[in-house]
Design a protein around this motif. Structure first.
Motif, PDB file in Angstrom:
ATOM      1  N   GLY B 258       0.767  -1.253  -0.018  1.00 31.42           N
ATOM      2  CA  GLY B 258      -0.100  -0.048  -0.036  1.00 31.42           C
ATOM      3  C   GLY B 258       0.842   1.159  -0.085  1.00 31.42           C
ATOM      4  O   GLY B 258       0.493   2.140  -0.703  1.00 31.42           O
ATOM      5  N   LEU B 259       2.037   1.307   0.857  1.00 26.40           N
ATOM      6  CA  LEU B 259       2.743   2.436   0.888  1.00 26.40           C
ATOM      7  C   LEU B 259       3.332   2.501  -0.219  1.00 26.40           C
ATOM      8  O   LEU B 259       3.507   3.711  -0.760  1.00 26.40           O
ATOM      9  N   SER B 261       2.544   1.802  -3.174  1.00 31.06           N
ATOM     10  CA  SER B 261       1.620   2.543  -4.288  1.00 31.06           C
ATOM     11  C   SER B 261       1.386   4.190  -4.248  1.00 31.06           C
ATOM     12  O   SER B 261       0.855   4.751  -4.806  1.00 31.06           O
ATOM     13  N   ALA B 262       1.724   4.452  -2.864  1.00 36.35           N
ATOM     14  CA  ALA B 262       1.589   5.898  -2.561  1.00 36.35           C
ATOM     15  C   ALA B 262       2.901   6.452  -2.677  1.00 36.35           C
ATOM     16  O   ALA B 262       3.242   7.680  -2.472  1.00 36.35           O
ATOM     17  N   LEU B 264       5.785   5.439  -1.155  1.00 34.84           N
ATOM     18  CA  LEU B 264       6.736   5.343  -0.120  1.00 34.84           C
ATOM     19  C   LEU B 264       7.394   4.245   0.093  1.00 34.84           C
ATOM     20  O   LEU B 264       6.833   3.207   0.026  1.00 34.84           O
TER      21      LEU B 264
END
Lengths: 378, 330
Positions: B258-259, B261-262, B264
């Motif tokens: 998830g990170l 995909s942002a 990070l």
């Protein structure tokens, strides 16, 4: 943390045989009792023979120490699987019984009965605001005199101000030994000394007003009480004085406990200043229940920006939540650091240790042990 | 969850109690601001000699007089009074016995301290008597001077004893002026004009103490008002993730993806830190939910006040007051 501060190191303190008494103080609700219990447990596991005097422990904490009732005597902590290198005893203060015992010790049998059954004594021993502090000191004096333990850890009563622990005994003896109460007990003698003249008619009017308000019986009881108590006063004050001296002796150390909140730290500041004015030995400050950031490399702004991105795309809700709760935590931690830095600037010489909060209540020895580890900076 | 009721809207004396350390004074001040919102005049009273109100509003200690301390939105105003038992006793003596002149001497002798600390109940009778006088006072137009009075009362352990003047009176005054005064206090405190609100935190001990206090108030025929839940932490995780995460199971690789995909890309150490923070958050939220469940037993109106990460300052009081107004407080 900004600014220089020295770290409060508990293990050397707990291991030092010259450390005989540790007093945990601070304003209400900061975790004094838990801190006292955790320090005592750690000291026992490191080989010392320890007794912890708790004042008003939460039920779960009392249970974790195997304390089921308030019987006013230290009991060895016996819990399955608990085999410390040293020994651990614990007790809860019974203030009424401590006061009664003191009267029994100091007054003769007959006079003791007279005092114990006096309604005025019953008020003082159960509800006067300084009695709990006074009795905590008295009990500490007794434990020291018993000389059975090589370390005594004391919790202090849950007063709103930490200073009460030092001031209340004084206040109690001021009331018991005050001019007014003396006059009540011996108006004739007082007038002989000219006190009546100073106050003049105001005094008799006042006693009349007071007896209208509080009832003549109370004044009568007070007077009887003071007369019966008179011979005890000397021993009483002397004892308080001795305990006070003990608190100033080199074997004693004060541990000031505070939450990283403005009110608690303000109280801690007052207390630290007072200890230094009285020449009492301060070990340092425990900043209790802090919330240090565990993922320190990720700035809050960056986390929030990324969370916004994720929210917009609707992907990865878990990751977005993780980022937001991290940003909350950074905000809390920054605030705590700011408040502690302010304390350190005002009191640069005071050693300090931050104790990260456990996410849930302590209800067993494992929990206390974990707090002990955090206190020791492990 | 119900919020402010019609019955509470009619109350003129709002007593605020709670376990020590729950933020009683802060909530009492926010409640005073909320009640004053829209143009009303509210008096905020403290009785424990702590000068908590002055500290909260960042002012020098309050004298024994009613001072205007804040403006509320919509033209309202909050006044404050720190009632001091000794001063109240002297005022009382001056009123009934014309004894004001001897006050200083008597104080020096410890007589005032003696009378207020040792006579059981006298202190409370004096303090509640002063509060009653403020509630009932009328202006030149014959209307009540204050639309509402908010009392920052002693903590839950002592509040019923404090408010139960009937009992104190029975112990003290069988005759005399204080008897009449106490009877008036008893009438006010047991009437629909008074509500006793309890400040709680969503932790087991404070909630249990709140429930005990509700039972005690009921037994003493005093009216529990609302439970004001302070420092409620936001629930950041999706509801279904909380129980799992509280057990320590957070899917690290899902978080990492998830990170990523942002944009990070975090090292292992930071990722572990985030997971640990998430587990702690989930444990706190879970115990908060359990406490809330327990609190429902009280069956009282409940208002949640958010945790303020920047701490409590004057601006924060207005923020809390807004939350109270939004929940129907008026």
């Amino acid at each position: 943390m900004t600014g220089a501060f020295s770290r409060l190191e508990f293990d050397p303190l707990l291991d030092d045989p010259d450390t005989r008494v540790l007093v945990c103080c601070g304003s209400g609700g900061v975790g004094k009792t838990t801190t006292a219990a955790a320090l005592a447990l750690r000291a026992a596991e490191r080989g010392r023979r320890v007794v912890v005097l708790t004042i008003d422990p939460a039920r779960r904490l009392a249970q974790s120490l195997g304390l089921r009732e308030l019987d006013n005597h230290p009991r060895e902590v016996v819990v399955e699987g608990f085999e410390p290198k040293g020994e651990l005893f614990a007790m809860m203060l019974d203030m009424r019984r401590t006061f009664d015992d003191m009267v029994l010790t100091h007054a003769g049998r007959d006079r003791a009965d007279q005092i114990l059954s006096n309604p005025f004594y019953q008020t003082i021993s159960s509800s006067f605001s300084g009695t709990q502090e006074y009795m905590a000191m008295e009990k500490l004096g007794q434990l020291v005199a018993q000389d059975e333990w090589d370390l005594i850890v004391v919790d202090t009563p849950p007063s709103r101000s930490a200073l009460d622990f030092l001031d209340a005994p004084q206040r109690l003896s001021t009331v018991l030994d005050g001019k007014f109460i003396r006059m009540l007990s011996a108006p004739a003698r007082a007038s002989g000394r000219g006190l009546m003249k100073i106050v003049g008619t105001g005094f008799s009017l006042f006693t009349r007003a007071v007896s209208t308000i509080v009832g003549g019986q109370l004044l009568q009881d007070a007077s009887t009480f003071v007369q019966a108590f008179d011979s005890m006063f000397g021993g009483f004050r002397e004892r308080a004085q001795r305990t006070y001296e003990l608190l100033r002796s080199p074997g004693t150390g004060f541990v000031v406990v505070a939450a990283a909140e403005p009110d608690a730290l303000r109280e801690a500041s007052y207390f630290v200043e007072r200890l230094s004015a009285e020449g009492m030995p301060l070990c340092g400050l425990v900043a209790n229940r802090t919330h240090p950031v565990l993922a320190g490399d990720l700035p809050a702004a960056k986390a929030l920006a990324a969370a916004d991105d994720l929210d917009r795309s609707g992907e990865a809700p878990l990751a977005a939540a993780v980022l937001r709760l991290h940003a909350d935590r950074v905000a809390v931690a920054d605030r705590e650091k700011r408040l502690l830095a302010r304390f350190t600037r005002a009191h640069p010489g005071v050693p300090l240790v931050g104790v990260p909060a456990l996410p849930a209540d302590v209800h067993d020895l494992d929990g206390l042990r974990e707090i002990g580890r955090r206190l020791a900076g492990e | 969850m119900t919020s402010w009721t019609e019955e509470l809207t009619r109350a003129r004396l709002h007593v605020v109690s709670g376990k020590g350390g729950t933020g009683k004074t802060t909530v009492a001040a926010a409640l005073a601001l909320a009640l004053a919102t829209g143009g009303r005049r509210v008096l905020l009273v403290e009785v424990e000699g702590r000068q908590g109100i002055a500290q909260l509003f960042d002012r020098p200690p309050l004298p024994y007089s009613e001072e205007r301390i804040a403006a509320a939105p919509g033209g309202g105003e909050v006044h404050a009074l720190a009632v001091d038992a000794e001063a109240a006793l002297l005022e009382y003596l001056a009123m009934f016995y014309n004894l004001g002149f001897a006050g200083r001497t008597l104080r020096k002798m410890g007589a005032i301290e003696f009378a207020t600390t040792l006579a059981p109940g006298l202190r409370d009778v004096l303090l509640t008597g002063k509060v009653k006088e403020c509630v009932n006072r009328t202006g030149p137009d014959g209307r009540h001077l204050y639309d509402a009075v908010v009392l920052d009362a002693p903590p839950t352990g002592r509040v019923v004893k404090f408010l139960d003047v009937t009992k104190a009176m029975a112990d003290l005054a069988k005759v005399g002026p204080i008897k009449g005064q106490s009877e008036g206090v008893v009438r006010l405190l047991h009437s629909g004009d008074t509500a006793v609100h309890l400040v709680a935190l969503l932790e087991e001990m404070p909630v249990r103490e709140t429930l005990d206090a509700v039972a005690e108030l009921d037994a003493a025929d005093l009216r529990p008002g609302a439970v004001l839940v302070n420092r409620v932490q936001p629930e950041r995780l999706p509801a279904r993730s909380i129980p799992v995460a509280a057990e320590g199971r957070v899917d690290g690789s899902r978080v990492r993806d998830g990170l990523a995909s942002a944009g990070l890309d975090l090292d292992e150490f930071t990722l572990e830190g985030l997971v640990d923070e998430t587990v702690e958050h989930a444990i706190r939220v879970r115990s908060q939910q359990e406490a809330m469940e327990l609190l429902r037993e009280s069956d009282l109106p409940t208002i949640d006040l958010p945790e303020l990460t920047d701490g409590v300052d004057v601006a924060a009081l207005y923020e809390l007051a807004e939350v109270l107004v939004a929940a129907g407080v008026r």
